[in-house]
Design a protein around this motif. Sequence first.
Motif, short mmCIF file in Angstrom:
data_model
loop_
_atom_site.label_atom_id
_atom_site.label_comp_id
_atom_site.label_asym_id
_atom_site.label_seq_id
_atom_site.Cartn_x
_atom_site.Cartn_y
_atom_site.Cartn_z
N ARG A 1 -33.35 42.36 93.10
CA ARG A 1 -33.85 43.73 93.10
C ARG A 1 -34.74 43.96 91.87
O ARG A 1 -34.72 43.17 90.93
CB ARG A 1 -32.67 44.71 93.10
CG ARG A 1 -31.87 44.67 94.42
CD ARG A 1 -30.86 45.80 94.48
NE ARG A 1 -30.36 45.99 95.83
CZ ARG A 1 -29.13 45.69 96.25
NH1 ARG A 1 -28.27 45.16 95.39
NH2 ARG A 1 -28.77 45.92 97.48
N PRO A 2 -35.52 45.06 91.89
CA PRO A 2 -36.42 45.32 90.76
C PRO A 2 -35.66 45.52 89.45
O PRO A 2 -34.53 46.01 89.44
CB PRO A 2 -37.13 46.63 91.16
CG PRO A 2 -36.98 46.71 92.65
CD PRO A 2 -35.67 46.05 92.96
N LYS B 1 -23.92 49.64 96.87
CA LYS B 1 -24.41 48.40 96.27
C LYS B 1 -24.83 47.34 97.27
O LYS B 1 -25.60 46.43 96.92
CB LYS B 1 -23.36 47.83 95.31
CG LYS B 1 -22.06 47.39 95.98
CD LYS B 1 -21.10 46.84 94.94
CE LYS B 1 -19.79 46.37 95.57
NZ LYS B 1 -18.87 45.82 94.55
N THR B 2 -24.33 47.39 98.52
CA THR B 2 -24.72 46.39 99.51
C THR B 2 -25.89 46.86 100.38
O THR B 2 -26.26 46.18 101.33
CB THR B 2 -23.53 46.04 100.43
OG1 THR B 2 -23.08 47.23 101.09
CG2 THR B 2 -22.39 45.43 99.63
N GLY C 1 -34.62 50.19 103.95
CA GLY C 1 -35.81 50.82 103.37
C GLY C 1 -36.98 49.88 103.27
O GLY C 1 -37.92 49.94 104.07
N ILE C 2 -36.95 49.00 102.28
CA ILE C 2 -38.02 48.00 102.07
C ILE C 2 -37.37 46.71 101.59
O ILE C 2 -36.79 46.67 100.50
CB ILE C 2 -39.05 48.47 101.02
CG1 ILE C 2 -39.57 49.87 101.32
CG2 ILE C 2 -40.20 47.47 100.93
CD1 ILE C 2 -40.33 50.51 100.17
N VAL D 1 -36.89 45.84 97.55
CA VAL D 1 -37.74 46.73 96.77
C VAL D 1 -37.08 48.10 96.59
O VAL D 1 -37.06 48.66 95.50
CB VAL D 1 -39.13 46.88 97.44
CG1 VAL D 1 -40.01 47.83 96.64
CG2 VAL D 1 -39.81 45.51 97.58
N ALA D 2 -36.52 48.63 97.69
CA ALA D 2 -35.91 49.97 97.67
C ALA D 2 -34.43 49.86 97.29
O ALA D 2 -33.54 50.21 98.06
CB ALA D 2 -36.07 50.64 99.03
N SER D 3 -34.17 49.41 96.09
CA SER D 3 -32.80 49.14 95.66
C SER D 3 -31.97 50.42 95.58
O SER D 3 -32.52 51.53 95.46
CB SER D 3 -32.81 48.46 94.29
OG SER D 3 -33.19 49.36 93.29
N PRO D 4 -30.65 50.31 95.66
CA PRO D 4 -29.79 51.51 95.60
C PRO D 4 -29.98 52.33 94.33
O PRO D 4 -29.75 53.54 94.34
CB PRO D 4 -28.38 50.92 95.66
CG PRO D 4 -28.52 49.57 96.24
CD PRO D 4 -29.88 49.08 95.84
#
Length: 254
Positions: A171-172, A124-125, A129-130, A112-115
């Motif tokens: 990811r979102p 990127k890896t 977070g979530i 959820v908490a993408s970079p």
Amino acid sequence: PQAPRPPPAPPEDEPSWGPHRLALLVPFRERFEELLTFVPYMHRFLSKKRIRHHIFVLNQVDHFRFNRASLINVGFLESGNDTDYIAMHDVDLLPLNEQLDYSFPEAGPFHVASPELHPLYHYKTYVGGILLLTKQHYEMCNGMSNRFWGWGREDDEFYRRIKGAGLQVRRPSGITTGYETFQHLHDPAWRKRDQKRIAAQKQEQFKVDREGGLNNVRYRIESRTALNVAGAPCTVLNILLDCDTSETPWCTFG
């Protein structure tokens, strides 16, 4: 921030809530001011999205250094059979965009908490977070390594476990709020991170733990307490972790 109060939600046994139930696992130690914001905010956020959920506050009460990964392993084992997926969720990170997806991640781990959205970490890896996983996928990874005492690096090791299990991180997409997608509550001037690296820990933090995880986390539940925080229910697990100082001597503050 105050989540907008949704209209009274229908009972969770109504079909609109879906068949899955989320265990929100929150590693915790001493950040009570953040917890008082987090629990009611997340309960309202998830209820508005009609996601069945149970919030578990994983409170480390031993005298060892903080071990986020082991607490998540314990939360997974103690979360019960009525939940079928987990969210590894930092207590100081609140989702602000209601388009963020907390639903059952059947296709694989969902970060959820993408970079691209996290206010602090952009490599990127990154999977901290979530992170949402089905319980089956978490077991395929043998959970997280128990060797990370102090702050940081356990997520990077877990990313390798995800890849090693043949899973793909998703990811979102379509989120246009950028770095305003989350609010980060942590104030480093008020509560400093335990970033100390002791002896062999400097080298060990970059290694993959191929043996430990869910299968060998050592702990005792001191107490299990049902709480209601501003109308939001949660369960606080007071957890005593154990450490083999011959294996990880950096678990102590000495």
